[in-house]
Design an enzyme around this catalytic site. Structure first.
Site, mmCIF file in Angstrom:
data_model
loop_
_atom_site.group_PDB
_atom_site.id
_atom_site.type_symbol
_atom_site.label_atom_id
_atom_site.label_comp_id
_atom_site.label_asym_id
_atom_site.label_seq_id
_atom_site.Cartn_x
_atom_site.Cartn_y
_atom_site.Cartn_z
ATOM 1 N N HIS A 125 7.733 -63.877 -46.517
ATOM 2 C CA HIS A 125 7.736 -65.012 -45.750
ATOM 3 C C HIS A 125 5.654 -65.258 -45.825
ATOM 4 C CE1 HIS A 125 11.462 -65.628 -44.035
ATOM 5 N NE2 HIS A 125 11.440 -64.094 -43.335
ATOM 6 N N ASP A 160 17.933 -60.943 -48.840
ATOM 7 C CA ASP A 160 17.428 -60.926 -47.165
ATOM 8 C C ASP A 160 18.362 -62.445 -46.872
ATOM 9 O OD1 ASP A 160 15.395 -60.139 -45.118
ATOM 10 O OD2 ASP A 160 16.285 -62.012 -44.700
ATOM 11 N N HIS A 162 17.112 -64.311 -44.856
ATOM 12 C CA HIS A 162 15.679 -65.624 -44.805
ATOM 13 C C HIS A 162 15.895 -65.906 -46.151
ATOM 14 C CE1 HIS A 162 16.219 -63.062 -40.880
ATOM 15 N NE2 HIS A 162 16.301 -64.680 -40.378
ATOM 16 N N ASP A 249 19.510 -57.628 -43.109
ATOM 17 C CA ASP A 249 19.494 -58.376 -42.022
ATOM 18 C C ASP A 249 21.364 -59.627 -42.724
ATOM 19 O OD1 ASP A 249 18.013 -60.258 -44.199
ATOM 20 O OD2 ASP A 249 16.651 -60.176 -42.607
#
Length: 344
Positions: A125, A160, A162, A249
């Site tokens: 990120h 991931d 996200h 995740d």
């Protein structure tokens, strides 16, 4: 050695000032499980390597790097509402970025063909000028940029849950780095971007591939999407190096998202990527990103070290599936956006 696992206690130094999902226990769980697990003679456990802070300027603005360093020197603070820096974060952050790029350089030089880097803080990120989403420096992006400057075509595969907005935007304007991400529908999850229509810009148009999938996506369904979109694009792109942003995740038990993968599905997805790399005769480097259930992070990380060989840890849990038609609809939406760029 054929394979390497990079891990070390330096990553425990990045400590939150309050209760936080991204904490040293994520790495400690791997270290503890490693002591009880026989990986075999194929895997060499190697120590982390710190990057020279000036190398971070390849992907981050110098002013941002200096800002992080200053924040550490005064005892820490918050880069954004989610992202902390502690008084001991500097060494861990340099080690996370340095270890992934060092592993990549070793892989390029033929010192190993598979490397797993169990690092934190995570990176995908982190933007050029700011840290966000628990990430300080963009570990995978630094490795990709160094490889790109050597003339290699790099594919980053982000698994991931996200969307790795930092990585995507760092390479949004280039066709020399292909970014493919499988992630939860951004209408329902941070960072609320990563839609299929976000395809890159200029020379990079078509080289950002966002495979957004619905909440509840399970093992078979993510493999369905990967096989029908990611693999054909990878085959057409013909990369020289694969970097994987591995967030665990995606697991059904993870508290920060809503995918429904098991350890088995995470293993199978890593295997899909591994077998592609093996078929191409190119190296693969896997970097830890998210994942906030410690036993999942530990088991899937060690499983990844033996990709293509054997699954050390499995799971018998059966997770209820969402309708396959829903996933097929999402996959078709991605194909519509990308057909003019890739053979889908």
């Amino acid at each position: 050695m054929e394979r390497a696992l990079y891990i070390g206690e330096v990553f425990l130094k990045h400590t939150p000032p309050f209760r936080h999902p991204e904490h040293p226990g994520r790495i400690k769980a791997i270290l503890d499980l490693l002591k009880r697990t026989e990986l075999g003679s194929e895997v060499e456990v190697r120590s982390p390597v710190l990057v020279d802070e000036k190398e971070l300027h390849l992907i981050h603005d110098p002013e941002y790097v200096a800002y992080v360093k200053q924040m550490v020197e005064v005892g820490g603070g918050m880069l954004d509402p989610d992202t902390y820096v502690s008084g001991d974060s500097w060494e861990a952050a340099l080690a996370a970025a340095g270890t992934v790029s060092y592993a990549a350089m070793n892989a390029i030089e033929g010192k190993h063909y598979l490397a797993v880097t169990a690092v934190r803080p995570p990176g995908h990120h982190a933007r050029r000028n700011k840290g966000k989403g628990f990430c300080i420096f963009n570990n995978v992006a630094l490795a990709a940029e160094k490889a790109r400057r050597l003339g290699l075509k790099v594919a980053i595969i982000d698994i991931d849950v996200h969307w790795g907005d930092g990585t995507a935007y760092i390479f949004y304007d280039t066709d020399e780095v292909l970014y493919i991400s499988t992630h939860q529908d951004p209408r329902t999850l941070y960072p609320f971007e990563g839609f299929p229509y976000q395809k890159g810009r200029g020379k990079g148009e078509g080289y950002t591939v966002n495979i957004a999938l619905p909440p509840g996506t399970n093992d078979d369904q993510i493999l369905y999407a990967f096989d029908r979109i990611a693999l054909p694009i990878l085959e057409a792109y013909q990369p020289n190096l694969i970097l994987v942003s591995a967030g665990w995740d995606t697991h059904w038990e993870d508290p920060l998202a809503e995918f429904s993968l098991t350890l088995n599905g995470q293993w199978q997805l890593i295997n899909e990527i591994y077998y592609f790399a093996e078929s191409m005769g190119i190296p693969i480097v896997i970097a830890l990103e998210g994942g906030y259930v410690e036993w999942v992070v530990a088991k899937s990380t060690l499983n990844a070290t033996l990709a293509g060989r054997k699954q050390i840890f499995s799971e018998k849990t059966s997770v209820e599936a969402i309708p396959m038609e829903e996933v097929e609809h999402y996959v078709e939406n991605v194909k519509v956006e990308l057909r003019s760029y890739w053979p889908l």
